[in-house]
Every structure is written in C-alpha cells, then in structure tokens.
Scaffold this motif. Structure first.
Motif, PDB file in Angstrom:
ATOM      1  N   GLY A 226       8.094   6.227   3.867  1.00  0.00           N
ATOM      2  CA  GLY A 226       7.226   5.575   4.842  1.00  0.00           C
ATOM      3  C   GLY A 226       5.765   5.917   4.738  1.00  0.00           C
TER       4      GLY A 226
ATOM      5  N   GLN B 189       8.235  -0.629  -0.098  1.00  0.00           N
ATOM      6  CA  GLN B 189       7.604  -1.399   0.981  1.00  0.00           C
ATOM      7  C   GLN B 189       8.578  -2.451   1.498  1.00  0.00           C
ATOM      8  N   THR B 190       8.264  -2.993   2.665  1.00  0.00           N
ATOM      9  CA  THR B 190       9.014  -4.145   3.174  1.00  0.00           C
ATOM     10  C   THR B 190       9.108  -5.200   2.064  1.00  0.00           C
ATOM     11  N   GLU B 191       8.017  -5.378   1.359  1.00  0.00           N
ATOM     12  CA  GLU B 191       7.942  -6.415   0.330  1.00  0.00           C
ATOM     13  C   GLU B 191       8.804  -6.097  -0.886  1.00  0.00           C
TER      14      GLU B 191
ATOM     15  N   ASP C  29      11.345  11.908  -2.561  1.00  0.00           N
ATOM     16  CA  ASP C  29      10.274  11.185  -1.873  1.00  0.00           C
ATOM     17  C   ASP C  29      10.272   9.775  -2.439  1.00  0.00           C
TER      18      ASP C  29
ATOM     19  N   ALA D 295       0.153  -3.542  -4.653  1.00  0.00           N
ATOM     20  CA  ALA D 295       0.858  -3.016  -3.488  1.00  0.00           C
ATOM     21  C   ALA D 295      -0.079  -2.663  -2.338  1.00  0.00           C
TER      22      ALA D 295
ATOM     23  N   LYS E 261       3.613   5.157  12.130  1.00  0.00           N
ATOM     24  CA  LYS E 261       2.447   5.168  11.252  1.00  0.00           C
ATOM     25  C   LYS E 261       1.202   5.481  12.081  1.00  0.00           C
TER      26      LYS E 261
HETATM   27  C1  WT7 Z   1       3.817   1.269   2.908  1.00  0.00           C
HETATM   28  C2  WT7 Z   1       4.911   0.263   3.146  1.00  0.00           C
HETATM   29  C3  WT7 Z   1       9.335   1.567   2.734  1.00  0.00           C
HETATM   30  C4  WT7 Z   1       9.912   1.610   4.042  1.00  0.00           C
HETATM   31  C5  WT7 Z   1       9.043   2.016   5.179  1.00  0.00           C
HETATM   32  C6  WT7 Z   1       7.641   1.508   5.133  1.00  0.00           C
HETATM   33  C7  WT7 Z   1       3.709   3.560   2.571  1.00  0.00           C
HETATM   34  C8  WT7 Z   1       6.102   4.064   1.993  1.00  0.00           C
HETATM   35  C9  WT7 Z   1       5.902   5.927   0.906  1.00  0.00           C
HETATM   36  C10 WT7 Z   1       6.000   7.140   0.180  1.00  0.00           C
HETATM   37  C11 WT7 Z   1       3.664   7.283   0.222  1.00  0.00           C
HETATM   38  C12 WT7 Z   1       4.621   5.473   1.266  1.00  0.00           C
HETATM   39  C13 WT7 Z   1       2.864   2.850   1.535  1.00  0.00           C
HETATM   40  C14 WT7 Z   1       3.481   1.473   1.472  1.00  0.00           C
HETATM   41  N1  WT7 Z   1       4.791   4.315   1.957  1.00  0.00           N
HETATM   42  N2  WT7 Z   1       6.787   5.027   1.377  1.00  0.00           N
HETATM   43  N3  WT7 Z   1       7.183   7.667  -0.181  1.00  0.00           N
HETATM   44  N4  WT7 Z   1       4.848   7.776  -0.140  1.00  0.00           N
HETATM   45  N5  WT7 Z   1       3.505   6.145   0.924  1.00  0.00           N
HETATM   46  O1  WT7 Z   1       7.582   0.143   4.830  1.00  0.00           O
HETATM   47  O2  WT7 Z   1       6.054  -0.691   6.615  1.00  0.00           O
HETATM   48  O3  WT7 Z   1       6.398  -1.981   4.472  1.00  0.00           O
HETATM   49  O4  WT7 Z   1       5.087   0.156   4.536  1.00  0.00           O
HETATM   50  O5  WT7 Z   1       4.248   2.540   3.404  1.00  0.00           O
HETATM   51  O6  WT7 Z   1       1.552   2.778   1.986  1.00  0.00           O
HETATM   52  O7  WT7 Z   1       2.598   0.488   0.990  1.00  0.00           O
HETATM   53  P1  WT7 Z   1       6.280  -0.665   5.148  1.00  0.00           P
END
Ligand code: WT7
Length: 653
Positions: free
Chosen positions: A392, A420-422, A416, A503, A614
């Motif tokens: 996240g 992303q959602t995408e 780790d 991204a 977040k």
């Molecule tokens: C954004 C996506 C993926 C499911 C939850 C979030 C950040 C996500 C990491 C990680 C650093 C991360 C990024 C990404 N993010 N995982 N392991 N290390 N940053 O999904 O709401 O679509 O957010 O979350 O910035 O772009 P999301």
C-alpha cells in the motif's frame, strides 16, 4: 500527470540501507516458487503465462490465443471461456475439498462463522438465484456496499457466477461517493446491509444507501443483509432483506461460462481530477494474475491459515482476500473490525488463536503497532507466522525490521509487495524462498513482469539512480481501461512515456539492482535543485528511537524552491520539545545528508489519513503553505487537521 518532460530525472539516492536477509535454506527447500520461474518467464513471457493459465485455471473452452496486444489495449486468453466462481469455489468441492474451510469469519463483537467451500458453493448459488429473480442478467452491473461480513464475498461470487460485473464501494464512503459510482456504471441492483461494527459502535449503512439510491435512477432493487438486527427503512417493492430473498432460493445455479475478457468488476479509484476512475478488470487474466502471485509470493501451502487484514472494499481485498486465495483453495480469515478494537491486542489474539501462518497488511498498521510498543504483540504466541506481507505504501526500513523482528520472531521473511488498483496483481516483490531482501526495498519484478526505472525521456537509469517507475510489457491482471473513457485511460497511463505504462510512482534502482519505491511522484520534493523523496526523509525520521510516524511535504521556499516540512508523531511516553525537534532534524541530516534536513518540524498527535490509511499529503501541503484546505471528503477523521492547524504557527524554524 504532474511530471514535466525535461525535468531532472534523478531522484536523489541518499538513503543507504545496507542490511540484507537471504532466505532461510529450510524455507527455500520447500518454497513454491524457485529461481527457474524468472528464467522461464524471461525466455518467453507469453508462453510462461500460457502455461500458468493451463495449469491454474479450469476452462470450459481452452483459449486459442495467449495475448492480443494493441497498445494500450490488451486481451488475454482470447477464445477461452471460463467462470470465475467455478474456479474459486465449485472446482474445489468437485475435487473432494468441500469440507475445507474457505473463511473463518470474526465479527468485531467476537462472534464467529465458519464457511467451508461447500458452504460457499451453496450460498453463492442461492445469492445468484436471488439476483436472477430480481432481473439481473449476464453483463448487468451490481453495486455492493457492505461491512466485512461473509455475505460480502458471497455477493461478489454470486455476481461472477452469473457474469454480472460488480462494483464494491468501501463501506466507509459517503452516500454521494456511492451514488456517483452507481451512476457511472449504471448498476441495477445494490447489495448492502443495515450496518456493521466499528470500534464497539454500530455503523449504519442503509441510510447512506437510501440517500444514494434516491439519486441513482438505474437502481431497481436493493438486497439488505440484517447484520446488526436493526430496524431500517425498507422501501416496499424496491428493498428486500437478504434472508427473505436469498435463504429460500435453490442452491443449484449453474456457473455461466463467459469469455476470458468478460468484465469481472469495476473498482473506483481517485486520480488527479475529482471524478473517480472506474478501473476495469476482466475475468481470466485477472484471476490468473492474482492466483499465480498469491501462490508464489505468499508460498501458499494447503495447511496455511492466511490472513489479509485489508478491507474487501479496496483492491487488496478483491485480489488477495477473495479471488487469488479462493482460486488457490486457501483457508483464510475474515475480520470485521479495527486493529484496536477493543484493545491493541486484537490482531495478535487472532493470530495466536487461529495459528495464522501468513499475514498481509499495510505499513500504516505496522507503524501504529510500533507506536503502542512491542510488549503488546510479545504477550502473544505468534510463532505460527511464516510469511509476512506489506502493501500500500513504501515501508520504511525501521518498520520492516520491527515487522520481521517483533511480529516475525526475527526469522520470518517479509515480502514488500508493490502494485496498484490498476495492476490488479502484485508486480514487484521478493519471492520468499528465492530473494535476498533488504529492509525497505520491494526488490525485483516478479517473473513475467518487466518493470523499469526511467528518466524524464524514458531512458533506463543506471544502477544507483532514481527516476520514474514504468511497466514495459502487458501482464494478465492489468486494467483493461477506465470504464466508459478509453481516452482518459490512454492519457493517464500511456501518454507520459511512449509504449510504457506510467505508474505515477518514483523509484530508484540501487547498486545491486534492487528497486526502492519512493512514493507518488507528486510527493517528490525539489530542494535547491535536488529531488528528494518524502519517503526517504520519513524513513530517516522514523529511524529515530523517539518517532512513531512521520509525514513530510515540500513547502514553497523563496530561496531553495521547496523546503522540507516534517510532521512527526512521537512514540508513547516521549515528550515533544524544541531540543528534540533540533535532534530529529539533525538526525535526518545525519542519515541522509544536510540537504534533507527538514527546515520545519512539527509534533502532531495524529496525521490526516484516508479511510484506507494513506496519508493525505495534499492536506499537509495546504497546512504547510498556510493555505485554505482543499477537498477533505475522503479524510477519515476531520478533527485531525483542525488540531494540526491550530498548532501550525509554532512550526517555524
Ligand atoms: C499506490 C497504489 C496495491 C494495493 C493497495 C494500494 C503505493 C502500493 C506499495 C509498496 C511502495 C506502494 C504506490 C502505488 N504502493 N504498494 N509495496 N511500496 N508503494 O492500491 O490505492 O491503487 O495505490 O500505492 O504509490 O502507486 P492503490
């Protein structure tokens, strides 16, 4: 996008983290995923995914083609037909595993329910028959707005059983957010509940649902689960109780075969404009992407007890509570409540009691636990844990270490996972039996994934440099578009760098080729011409023994362009003082370099966060700049910013 062509590509590579953790040989010897997977996928990534699709999915009709790639539009496994719910439920029952537990559910007040795969099959069939009775047909959209109760995954699987795409709206969202999403996709039915439990309180949902339906003309019916036993307004002819319309249905509802590219769901996510994007995922590729990564990254074995502590309302829950784990026949935990309800023991009690072996959660939660002190988890037997996942946001090395040491007993691998959602599926992550990890690094792209770090012109940066994270080839779980807006899809993700998916994250590749995620690129500060990641400064602050959590933003500065403004939460028992403020700023200068020394530092009791945890840096930037606050509708606790603002005058250097 906020990145301009021609701006300096190098994100300062300032924070050196040198500790490494090779996989335990005993773990590696039994690991699901081995190093050969990388080689196989690199040799021919389409053939690799084709093999995975043959072996992991059950097809009604085998696909005739692996990939049709008309950039930026991908189609995977065309010619094939399958049913997602059949893959997640029925086939396990047919294989003789009907008695296997799919979910151990734990309500916040403490009640429990156990659902086996046979139970899930019956319940999804009945719920699907109820949808059919209400006139839902293959292709019709269904909105879902529910607490974390078993009927939530059942509702999703019921939709997938008849090929009706769902859109789950997180239960913490407002009526307006709900109606906006329903209207964007034209959903015909809304599945909801009277409410749920949160921190010992009843949280009503139906009145929000009513308000939303009042301005959502496409909704013909709603189905309401009676979770709280509360009396709610039921509109005659429109609203039906779940127990009235579902329980009496036949438990026979044949899964409908759909094309591989049939829409499975929409999930709305916010972008740079106010209008949320309906991220579109389809059936076969998405299911394969989540099933493969869930098996490989978490090393899932038949006797594992797997717990992803996210809410199903976010993509993490879609991919790693529902579709991936169920496709793999996993036994999982579903917990309705908050980590501190009734006390900060709750998670560790659950882990101990259910002998959880795999835990997947967010750094925000880990840092919250750190703040409470290690005595709390240490009072529980957590020795069942064998894999720990993070997702996240960037996980700072201190939190990573704490997770491995305190929760994982110093031996449990931490994965780790960046996605992303995408992306739908995990993209960058260690494989726990293969990868030597470094605390704070998501390490390498998974087999089949081509991720790169590029400069402003799209050229790969050398080792030791920073830049923008891109994905250079299609993958099965990728979004197929933004619902109803192909132009916005192209513009948002595929226009910044030619032929690459952008991204929106900054990243660096260290001397050993490891990837370090640096947060969204609009969170990158520019101080005297040096690009500095907010994440790196935050990590440095949290690295200090007295700091529990920190958030950093850039504040406009007449001389250096931007100055660093740090908001700091201290650990329980620590006293805020000018002296400590100076110490912390020096600590950052020591860990990263003088350029990164925060000019402003403010002690705060809490940080403004979205309901998904977040940090809303946008609001912190407003506070730092002394501006009027922007949109606060997604803020979880509105009083937080007021408290911070009242004190912000005192932050001056
Ligand atoms: C954004 C996506 C993926 C499911 C939850 C979030 C950040 C996500 C990491 C990680 C650093 C991360 C990024 C990404 N993010 N995982 N392991 N290390 N940053 O999904 O709401 O679509 O957010 O979350 O910035 O772009 P999301």
């Amino acid at each position: 996008m906020s990145v301009e062509r021609g701006t300096g590509p190098e994100i300062e590579n300032l924070l050196a983290e040198r500790r490494t953790f090779p996989p335990d040989p005993a773990f590696a010897a039994r690991a699901n995923a081995t190093a050969e997977l990388y080689e196989e996928a690199e040799a021919d990534y389409e053939a690799f995914w084709a093999r995975q699709a043959r072996e992991r999915l059950s097809w009604f009709t085998e696909p005739t083609q692996t990939l049709e790639w008309d950039l930026p539009f991908a189609k995977w496994f065309t010619g094939g037909q399958l049913n997602v719910t059949y893959n997640c439920v029925d086939r396990h029952v047919e294989a003789g595993n009907g008695d296997r537990v799919a979910y151990h559910w734990i309500g916040e007040p403490g009640e429990t329910r156990t659902l086996t795969y046979a139970d899930l099959q019956r319940e999804t069939a009945k719920a699907a028959n109820a949808l059919l009775e209400l006139g839902v047909r293959t292709g019709d959209r269904v909105a879902i707005y529910m607490p974390m109760i078993p009927e939530l995954p059942i509702a999703m699987l019921a939709c997938a059983r008849i090929g009706a795409p769902h859109t789950v709206v997180f239960g913490g969202f407002s009526a307006e957010a709900l109606s906006g999403r329903i209207n964007d996709c034209g959903a015909k039915v809304l599945i909801t509940a009277d409410g749920g439990w949160r921190r010992g309180k009843k949280v009503g949902l139906k009145h929000h649902a009513d308000e939303a339906m009042a301005s959502a003309p496409s909704i013909e019916h709603s189905i309401v689960v009676n979770r709280l036993g509360d009396d709610v307004n039921m509109v005659h002819g429109r609203d039906r109780w779940w127990h009235d319309i579902v329980d009496g249905q036949s438990d026979d509802c044949p899964p409908v075969p759909v094309d591989s590219e049939h829409m499975l769901y929409l999930l709305y996510t916010s972008g740079t404009t106010a209008k949320p994007k309906g991220i579109l995922h389809t059936s076969a590729g998405y299911l394969l992407g989540t099933a493969f990564t869930h098996w490989a990254v978490f090393d899932l074995k038949p006797d594992d007890i797997y717990w992803c502590a996210a809410d199903i309302g976010w993509v993490t829950g879609h991919s790693y509570i529902v579709y991936g784990p169920l496709a793999n026949g996993a036994t999982g935990l579903l917990y309705e409540g908050a980590p501190d309800a009734p006390t900060w023991d709750r998670w560790w009690e659950i882990v101990e009691q259910h002998k959880v072996t795999i835990l997947y959660c967010a750094p925000t939660a880990i840092r919250a636990f750190m703040k409470q002190g290690e005595e709390i988890p240490k009072a529980h037997d957590l020795s069942s844990l064998r894999v720990l996942g993070s997702v996240g946001e960037p996980i700072n090395p201190e939190a990573w270490r704490w997770y491995r040491d305190v929760i994982g007993g110093g031996t449990t691998p931490v994965v780790d996972t960046w996605w992303q959602t995408e992306t739908g599926q995990i993209m960058i992550s260690p494989l726990p039996g293969v990868t030597t990890t470094k605390p704070g690094s998501a390490t390498f792209p998974l087999p089949g994934i081509d991720a790169d770090v590029v400069d402003g012109d799209g050229n790969s940066v050398p080792k030791g440099s920073g830049g923008y994270l891109v994905l250079k080839r299609p993958w099965p779980g990728m979004l197929r578009g933004i619902y109803g807006d192909p132009e916005r899809y192209r513009e948002t993700y595929w226009s910044r760098f030619e032929g690459m998916y952008f991204a929106g994250d900054g990243a660096k590749r260290d001397e050993d080729g490891y990837l370090w995620l640096l947060g969204r690129v609009d969170d990158v500060m520019n101080v005297a011409g040096h690009r500095i990641s907010t994440t790196e400064v935050e990590s440095a602050l949290v690295d200090h023994q007295s700091v529990a959590e920190a958030a950093v933003v850039g504040k406009t500065d007449p001389i250096s362009g931007q100055a660093i403004f740090a908001f700091v939460i201290l650990k329980a028992g620590q006293e805020a003082s000018d002296h400590l403020g100076v110490q912390l700023r020096e600590h950052v200068a020591y860990v990263i370099g003088p350029i990164a020394r925060p000019k402003f530092l403010m002690f705060v009791p809490d940080l403004p966060k979205t309901r998904s945890g977040k940090i809303m840096r946008r609001l912190l930037r407003d506070i730092a700049e002394g501006r009027q606050l922007g949109d606060v509708t997604t803020l979880a606790d509105a009083t937080v910013v007021d408290t911070i603002r009242e004190n912000s005058g005192k932050a001056e250097d």
